[in-house]
Design a protein around this motif. Structure first.
Motif, PDB file in Angstrom:
ATOM      1  N   UNK A 254       0.871  -1.172   0.000  1.00  0.00           N
ATOM      2  CA  UNK A 254       0.000   0.000   0.000  1.00  0.00           C
ATOM      3  C   UNK A 254       0.911   1.226   0.000  1.00  0.00           C
ATOM      4  N   UNK A 255       0.684   2.134  -0.947  1.00  0.00           N
ATOM      5  CA  UNK A 255       1.480   3.352  -1.037  1.00  0.00           C
ATOM      6  C   UNK A 255       0.560   4.534  -0.786  1.00  0.00           C
ATOM      7  N   UNK A 256       1.014   5.473   0.034  1.00  0.00           N
ATOM      8  CA  UNK A 256       0.208   6.653   0.347  1.00  0.00           C
ATOM      9  C   UNK A 256       1.070   7.901   0.194  1.00  0.00           C
ATOM     10  N   UNK A 257       0.455   8.952  -0.334  1.00  0.00           N
ATOM     11  CA  UNK A 257       1.151  10.222  -0.485  1.00  0.00           C
ATOM     12  C   UNK A 257       0.781  11.172   0.630  1.00  0.00           C
ATOM     13  N   UNK A 258       1.763  11.956   1.083  1.00  0.00           N
ATOM     14  CA  UNK A 258       1.502  12.971   2.092  1.00  0.00           C
ATOM     15  C   UNK A 258       2.293  14.232   1.781  1.00  0.00           C
ATOM     16  N   UNK A 259       1.687  15.371   2.088  1.00  0.00           N
ATOM     17  CA  UNK A 259       2.388  16.647   1.947  1.00  0.00           C
ATOM     18  C   UNK A 259       2.515  17.354   3.294  1.00  0.00           C
ATOM     19  N   UNK A 260       2.174  16.650   4.366  1.00  0.00           N
ATOM     20  CA  UNK A 260       2.264  17.225   5.697  1.00  0.00           C
ATOM     21  C   UNK A 260       1.005  17.937   6.148  1.00  0.00           C
ATOM     22  N   UNK A 261      -0.006  18.000   5.292  1.00  0.00           N
ATOM     23  CA  UNK A 261      -1.267  18.641   5.679  1.00  0.00           C
ATOM     24  C   UNK A 261      -2.085  17.690   6.545  1.00  0.00           C
ATOM     25  N   UNK A 262      -3.008  18.246   7.322  1.00  0.00           N
ATOM     26  CA  UNK A 262      -3.892  17.408   8.135  1.00  0.00           C
ATOM     27  C   UNK A 262      -4.661  16.424   7.254  1.00  0.00           C
ATOM     28  N   UNK A 263      -5.106  16.903   6.098  1.00  0.00           N
ATOM     29  CA  UNK A 263      -5.847  16.056   5.177  1.00  0.00           C
ATOM     30  C   UNK A 263      -5.014  14.863   4.729  1.00  0.00           C
ATOM     31  N   UNK A 264      -3.772  15.109   4.364  1.00  0.00           N
ATOM     32  CA  UNK A 264      -2.936  13.999   3.886  1.00  0.00           C
ATOM     33  C   UNK A 264      -2.586  13.044   5.017  1.00  0.00           C
ATOM     34  N   UNK A 265      -2.470  13.558   6.237  1.00  0.00           N
ATOM     35  CA  UNK A 265      -2.205  12.658   7.365  1.00  0.00           C
ATOM     36  C   UNK A 265      -3.402  11.754   7.634  1.00  0.00           C
ATOM     37  N   UNK A 266      -4.615  12.232   7.375  1.00  0.00           N
ATOM     38  CA  UNK A 266      -5.790  11.370   7.519  1.00  0.00           C
ATOM     39  C   UNK A 266      -5.756  10.250   6.473  1.00  0.00           C
ATOM     40  N   UNK A 267      -5.239  10.544   5.287  1.00  0.00           N
ATOM     41  CA  UNK A 267      -5.075   9.503   4.272  1.00  0.00           C
ATOM     42  C   UNK A 267      -4.027   8.484   4.732  1.00  0.00           C
TER      43      UNK A 267
END
Length: 146
Positions: free
Chosen positions: A7-20
């Motif tokens: 499973x690969x997940x992208x994050x940009x450090x935003x709260x939204x991406x951390x929820x992903x």
């Protein structure tokens, strides 16, 4: 189709991406899959680095992608993911996520829905929409914002 193995997940450090990241970690935990957390970043020019150094001193040279990945990995571990890898990639988000998914042979690519409902997202295209069109693996767009 069997359980996901990567499973690969992208994050940009935003709260939204951390929820992903949280959701991807839960899926990885339940499938006993490897979780690859990716943070794409844009490299600063020497001029930008010098300007930041004038204002911020030593703090200007910290690695924000690494900090983002550390925080995301901690969250993933707290949600039960056991096999976690962190990857920082210089480049724009969509190409970076697609390349990382191919390189790591991801079965599932997870992104947040941030940008899907914004005017800019509708006019210019959003990361989640572009990833879902271009990915060779399954894509999960996690509802992370209203």
């Amino acid at each position: 189709m069997g359980a996901y193995q990567t499973v690969l997940v992208g994050t940009d450090g935003s709260d939204s991406s951390y929820r992903a990241v949280d959701r991807a970690a839960q899926i990885a935990r339940d499938a006993a899959a490897r979780l690859v957390i990716v943070c794409a970043y844009q490299a600063a020019s020497p001029r930008e680095v010098a300007a930041a150094g004038d204002v911020l001193g030593d703090e200007a040279y910290s690695a924000p992608a690494e900090e983002t990945l550390r925080t995301a990995a901690e969250r993933a571990a707290a949600h039960g993911a056991a096999k976690i890898e962190r990857v920082s990639v210089a480049g724009e988000p969509v190409k970076s996520l697609i390349s990382a998914a191919e390189e790591h042979q991801a079965d599932l690519l997870v992104v947040g829905n941030r940008g899907l409902s914004t005017l800019a997202g509708r006019l210019l295209g959003s990361v989640p929409a572009a990833v879902s069109r271009r990915s060779a693996c399954d894509v999960l767009i996690v509802h992370t914002v209203g």
